[in-house]
Design an enzyme around this catalytic site. Structure first.
Site, mmCIF file in Angstrom:
data_model
loop_
_atom_site.group_PDB
_atom_site.id
_atom_site.type_symbol
_atom_site.label_atom_id
_atom_site.label_comp_id
_atom_site.label_asym_id
_atom_site.label_seq_id
_atom_site.Cartn_x
_atom_site.Cartn_y
_atom_site.Cartn_z
ATOM 1 C CG ASN A 131 -1.706 1.212 1.425
ATOM 2 O OD1 ASN A 131 -1.810 2.035 0.517
ATOM 3 N ND2 ASN A 131 -2.297 1.376 2.597
ATOM 4 C CD1 TRP A 132 3.238 0.940 -2.910
ATOM 5 C CD2 TRP A 132 3.329 2.153 -4.790
ATOM 6 N NE1 TRP A 132 3.860 0.184 -3.856
ATOM 7 C CE2 TRP A 132 3.931 0.897 -5.022
ATOM 8 C CE3 TRP A 132 3.269 3.072 -5.831
ATOM 9 C CZ2 TRP A 132 4.479 0.545 -6.262
ATOM 10 C CZ3 TRP A 132 3.804 2.723 -7.061
ATOM 11 C CH2 TRP A 132 4.406 1.475 -7.271
ATOM 12 C CE LYS A 133 -0.031 3.175 4.699
ATOM 13 N NZ LYS A 133 0.061 3.227 6.145
ATOM 14 C CG HIS A 188 -5.688 1.721 4.943
ATOM 15 N ND1 HIS A 188 -5.221 2.756 5.719
ATOM 16 C CD2 HIS A 188 -4.705 0.786 4.926
ATOM 17 C CE1 HIS A 188 -3.995 2.457 6.133
ATOM 18 N NE2 HIS A 188 -3.662 1.261 5.663
ATOM 19 C CD GLU A 246 -2.781 5.369 6.699
ATOM 20 O OE1 GLU A 246 -2.733 5.374 5.458
ATOM 21 O OE2 GLU A 246 -1.920 4.798 7.402
ATOM 22 C CD GLU A 288 -3.368 -2.702 7.303
ATOM 23 O OE1 GLU A 288 -2.195 -2.764 6.929
ATOM 24 O OE2 GLU A 288 -4.161 -1.826 6.928
ATOM 25 N N GLY A 329 2.596 2.178 10.714
ATOM 26 C CA GLY A 329 3.513 3.304 10.538
ATOM 27 C C GLY A 329 4.214 3.728 11.814
ATOM 28 C CB SER A 363 5.414 -1.776 11.832
ATOM 29 O OG SER A 363 4.989 -0.446 12.099
ATOM 30 N N GLY A 382 2.980 -1.224 4.221
ATOM 31 C CA GLY A 382 2.979 0.195 3.867
ATOM 32 C C GLY A 382 4.391 0.656 3.561
ATOM 33 N N GLY A 383 5.028 1.269 4.556
ATOM 34 C CA GLY A 383 6.349 1.884 4.377
ATOM 35 C C GLY A 383 7.362 1.010 3.666
HETATM 36 P P1 PGA Z 1 2.957 0.253 7.528
HETATM 37 O O1 PGA Z 1 1.489 0.425 6.906
HETATM 38 O O2 PGA Z 1 3.526 -1.037 6.977
HETATM 39 O O3 PGA Z 1 3.732 1.465 7.079
HETATM 40 O O4 PGA Z 1 2.793 0.171 9.015
HETATM 41 C C1 PGA Z 1 0.628 -0.671 6.740
HETATM 42 C C2 PGA Z 1 -0.698 -0.228 6.171
HETATM 43 O O5 PGA Z 1 -1.180 0.850 6.522
HETATM 44 O O6 PGA Z 1 -1.315 -0.926 5.341
#
Ligand code: PGA
Length: 254
Positions: free
Chosen positions: A9-11, A97, A99, A169, A175, A215, A236-237
């Site tokens: 997930n590149w956000k 998600h 966010e 999640e 994050g 994470s 994500g990251g």
């Molecule tokens: P993260 O994000 O790996 O940066 O914690 C995961 C996500 O939000 O899907």
């Protein structure tokens, strides 16, 4: 046997050049693995989806949207429909998600409409669920996960729900560098599988994939993936660096 499913997930990251490069590097780096031993997907920002699909070439990874709107078309300024995602070659889409839930303010009812619209539009949705830190500390994890799952899947019959992937999640792990321990992840994943059995039946519970997210890094991917009910990872990251994402894919393939 559930095939591992790793997704990035590149956000709101990358640009027109780096998004295409990242897809190319990932596609090349997981040739022979992706689509065979592990399903791989990336979720770039909307504006980079079409170039991402093109730059994938014959690679076996799928591209998806980070969100969609539930209506088919019309006066919904700024929104993107399932048909539009499908039209440019997307196969998947994220729904709910954390966010979207906690930064943008989406609720369970809207997320449910999105899951249904995705399936109606021929996309494979991932329903993201998970508790906030204060909810975990108050012992409400199961209650929150149950609500997200029950409401998110409302109205889907046994057959249609098979299009869905669940991503657990825990919001406190997203994050933050704080990963749930493999045991904490397994505990909630087993609980979710049990709920799927209650909501549907044992076959559906055994078939649906449940990804862990929060994470995830190359260093913790393998220990999460050996858990019986962890079927994949939503990253994500670490999905923004091709080498890290590929290492996670390799660790997930076993
Ligand atoms: P993260 O994000 O790996 O940066 O914690 C995961 C996500 O939000 O899907």
């Amino acid at each position: 046997m559930r095939k591992p499913f790793v997704a990035g997930n590149w956000k709101m990251n990358t640009d027109s050049i780096s998004s295409v490069e990242l897809v190319r590097e990932i596609t090349q780096g997981c040739r022979g693995l992706a689509g065979e031993r592990v399903d791989v997907a990336v979720y770039p920002p909307f504006v980079y989806l079409a170039p991402a699909v093109k730059s994938m070439g014959s690679g076996n990874i799928s591209v998806g949207g980070q969100d969609l709107y539930f209506e088919q078309k019309g006066a919904f300024t700024g929104e993107i429909s399932a048909a539009m995602l499908k039209d440019i070659g997307c196969v998947r889409v994220l729904c709910g998600h954390s966010e979207r839930r906690h930064v943008i303010g989406e609720g369970d009812e809207l997320i449910n409409k999105k899951v249904i619209a995705a399936i109606n539009g021929g996309l494979l949705p991932t329903l993201c669920i998970g508790e906030l830190l204060e909810q975990r500390q108050a012992g409400q994890t199961e209650e929150v996960v149950r609500r997200h799952l029950n409401k998110g899947l409302e109205g889907l019959c046994d057959e249609r729900v098979l299009a869905v992937t669940i991503a657990y999640e825990p919001v406190w792990a997203i994050g933050t560098g704080l990963t749930a321990t493999p045991q904490q992840a397994q505990e909630v994943h087993a609980f979710i599988r049990g709920l799927l059995g209650e909501l549907y039946n044992d076959d559906v519970a055994a078939e649906l994939r449940i990804q862990y997210g929060g994470s995830v890094k190359p260093a913790n991917a393998a220990e999460l993936m050996v858990q019986a009910d962890v079927d994949g990872l939503l990253v994500g990251g670490a999905s923004l660096k091709a080498a890290d994402f590929i290492a996670i894919i390799e660790a997930s393939a076993g």
